[in-house]
Design a protein around this motif. Structure first.
Motif, PDB file in Angstrom:
ATOM      1  N   HIS A 106       0.831  -1.199   0.000  1.00 29.70           N
ATOM      2  CA  HIS A 106       0.000   0.000   0.000  1.00 29.70           C
ATOM      3  C   HIS A 106       0.863   1.246   0.000  1.00 29.70           C
ATOM      4  CE1 HIS A 106      -0.150   0.019   4.715  1.00 29.70           C
ATOM      5  NE2 HIS A 106       0.839  -0.717   4.311  1.00 29.70           N
ATOM      6  N   ALA A 107       0.306   2.302  -0.543  1.00 31.03           N
ATOM      7  CA  ALA A 107       0.944   3.612  -0.463  1.00 31.03           C
ATOM      8  C   ALA A 107       0.481   4.189   0.861  1.00 31.03           C
ATOM      9  CB  ALA A 107       0.529   4.489  -1.635  1.00 31.03           C
ATOM     10  N   TYR A 108       1.375   4.233   1.804  1.00 30.00           N
ATOM     11  CA  TYR A 108       1.015   4.508   3.184  1.00 30.00           C
ATOM     12  C   TYR A 108       1.677   5.799   3.644  1.00 30.00           C
ATOM     13  CZ  TYR A 108      -0.230   3.053   7.956  1.00 30.00           C
ATOM     14  OH  TYR A 108      -0.775   2.969   9.218  1.00 30.00           O
ATOM     15  N   LEU A 109       0.869   6.801   3.885  1.00 36.05           N
ATOM     16  CA  LEU A 109       1.379   8.123   4.249  1.00 36.05           C
ATOM     17  C   LEU A 109       2.359   8.100   5.424  1.00 36.05           C
ATOM     18  CD1 LEU A 109       1.460  11.154   3.803  1.00 36.05           C
ATOM     19  CD2 LEU A 109      -0.618  11.358   5.173  1.00 36.05           C
ATOM     20  N   PRO A 110       2.084   7.354   6.522  1.00 37.62           N
ATOM     21  CA  PRO A 110       3.077   7.365   7.612  1.00 37.62           C
ATOM     22  C   PRO A 110       4.476   6.903   7.179  1.00 37.62           C
ATOM     23  CG  PRO A 110       1.000   6.534   8.427  1.00 37.62           C
ATOM     24  CD  PRO A 110       0.870   6.639   6.923  1.00 37.62           C
ATOM     25  N   ASN A 111       4.551   6.023   6.175  1.00 42.19           N
ATOM     26  CA  ASN A 111       5.846   5.577   5.658  1.00 42.19           C
ATOM     27  C   ASN A 111       6.338   6.467   4.513  1.00 42.19           C
ATOM     28  OD1 ASN A 111       4.513   2.788   6.655  1.00 42.19           O
ATOM     29  ND2 ASN A 111       6.736   2.754   6.887  1.00 42.19           N
ATOM     30  N   ARG A 112       5.460   7.341   4.025  1.00 44.72           N
ATOM     31  CA  ARG A 112       5.771   8.267   2.922  1.00 44.72           C
ATOM     32  C   ARG A 112       6.178   7.569   1.647  1.00 44.72           C
ATOM     33  NH1 ARG A 112       6.736  13.718   5.266  1.00 44.72           N
ATOM     34  NH2 ARG A 112       6.523  13.444   7.490  1.00 44.72           N
ATOM     35  N   ALA A 113       5.691   6.309   1.467  1.00 47.39           N
ATOM     36  CA  ALA A 113       6.070   5.543   0.279  1.00 47.39           C
ATOM     37  C   ALA A 113       5.171   4.318   0.143  1.00 47.39           C
ATOM     38  CB  ALA A 113       7.522   5.096   0.388  1.00 47.39           C
ATOM     39  N   VAL A 114       5.297   3.665  -0.992  1.00 50.99           N
ATOM     40  CA  VAL A 114       4.654   2.365  -1.186  1.00 50.99           C
ATOM     41  C   VAL A 114       5.506   1.340  -0.455  1.00 50.99           C
ATOM     42  CG1 VAL A 114       3.956   0.607  -2.851  1.00 50.99           C
ATOM     43  CG2 VAL A 114       3.659   3.035  -3.409  1.00 50.99           C
ATOM     44  N   VAL A 115       4.856   0.575   0.420  1.00 50.02           N
ATOM     45  CA  VAL A 115       5.553  -0.411   1.241  1.00 50.02           C
ATOM     46  C   VAL A 115       4.780  -1.724   1.246  1.00 50.02           C
ATOM     47  CG1 VAL A 115       6.621   1.320   2.758  1.00 50.02           C
ATOM     48  CG2 VAL A 115       4.387   0.363   3.353  1.00 50.02           C
ATOM     49  N   GLU A 116       5.469  -2.797   1.561  1.00 50.38           N
ATOM     50  CA  GLU A 116       4.808  -4.074   1.812  1.00 50.38           C
ATOM     51  C   GLU A 116       4.842  -4.271   3.319  1.00 50.38           C
ATOM     52  OE1 GLU A 116       4.465  -8.602   0.100  1.00 50.38           O
ATOM     53  OE2 GLU A 116       6.036  -7.288  -0.675  1.00 50.38           O
ATOM     54  N   SER A 117       3.677  -4.449   3.900  1.00 53.13           N
ATOM     55  CA  SER A 117       3.544  -4.511   5.355  1.00 53.13           C
ATOM     56  C   SER A 117       2.903  -5.809   5.804  1.00 53.13           C
ATOM     57  CB  SER A 117       2.638  -3.371   5.857  1.00 53.13           C
ATOM     58  OG  SER A 117       3.128  -2.119   5.478  1.00 53.13           O
ATOM     59  N   ILE A 118       3.173  -6.161   7.036  1.00 47.75           N
ATOM     60  CA  ILE A 118       2.479  -7.276   7.681  1.00 47.75           C
ATOM     61  C   ILE A 118       1.094  -6.789   8.081  1.00 47.75           C
ATOM     62  CG2 ILE A 118       2.417  -8.747   9.739  1.00 47.75           C
ATOM     63  CD1 ILE A 118       5.489  -8.724   9.659  1.00 47.75           C
ATOM     64  N   MET A 119       0.091  -7.625   7.843  1.00 42.35           N
ATOM     65  CA  MET A 119      -1.259  -7.318   8.329  1.00 42.35           C
ATOM     66  C   MET A 119      -1.379  -7.865   9.742  1.00 42.35           C
ATOM     67  SD  MET A 119      -4.029  -7.759   5.317  1.00 42.35           S
ATOM     68  CE  MET A 119      -3.456  -9.343   4.715  1.00 42.35           C
TER      69      MET A 119
END
Length: 137
Positions: A106-119
Motif C-alpha cells: 500500500h501507499a502509506y502516508l506514515p511511511n511516505r512511500a509504497v511499502v509491503e507490510s504485515i497485516m
C-alpha cells in the motif's frame, strides 16, 4: 485480458519505494493508495478507469466507487491480488493490495512511500471490505 494473481502482485511490487503523493499515479515518482491499485491494473491492461476527484478527507465516496469498479468478496475469502478497504475512525479511507494471507502492499502516508507490510491484528480489525479486480485470476 486476464492476468494471474501472482502477476498482479508482482506488478504491484514494482511500485515499492514510490513516494507517497496524494492523487499521484506514476510509479517511481508518486502515488497514493488508490493510485497504486489503479496504476497496477492499468500497467497490466486491465482497466483505463481512474478517479481523481477525491480530497484528503473521507467523504463517503471511496466505498461506492470501489463497488462500481471491482467485484465484492468476503474479507475472510480475500486472496493475493485482491484489494482490501480499511476504515480509519469508522470512515473507509485506505486501500491495499493483498500479497498473501498476512501481507499487503500500500501507499502509506506514515511511511511516505509504497511499502509491503504485515497485516497485524490491528490492521485486520480495520478491514471493512474486500474486492476482486476483474481480469485477475
Amino acid at each position: 485480458m486476464s492476468v494471474t494473481r501472482a502477476q498482479f502482485v508482482a506488478e504491484a511490487r514494482t511500485w515499492l519505494g514510490t513516494p507517497f503523493m496524494h492523487q499521484g499515479r506514476l510509479r517511481g515518482v508518486g502515488c497514493d493508495c488508490i493510485g497504486l491499485v489503479i496504476g497496477t491494473a492499468q500497467a497490466l491492461g486491465l482497466t483505463d478507469f481512474d478517479i481523481t476527484d477525491y480530497g484528503r478527507r473521507p467523504d463517503g465516496r471511496v466505498r461506492p466507487t470501489m463497488e462500481t469498479q471491482l467485484d465484492w468478496t468476503a474479507p475472510a475469502e480475500a486472496q493475493a491480488g485482491d484489494v482490501l478497504l480499511f476504515a480509519w475512525a469508522a470512515s473507509p479511507i485506505h486501500v491495499a493490495i493483498m500479497t498473501d494471507e498476512s501481507h499487503m502492499i500500500h501507499a502509506y502516508l506514515p511511511n511516505r512511500a509504497v511499502v509491503e507490510s504485515i497485516m497485524d491484528e490491528r490492521m485486520r480489525l480495520q478491514i471493512v471490505a474486500a474486492y476482486h479486480v476483474p481480469g485477475v485470476e
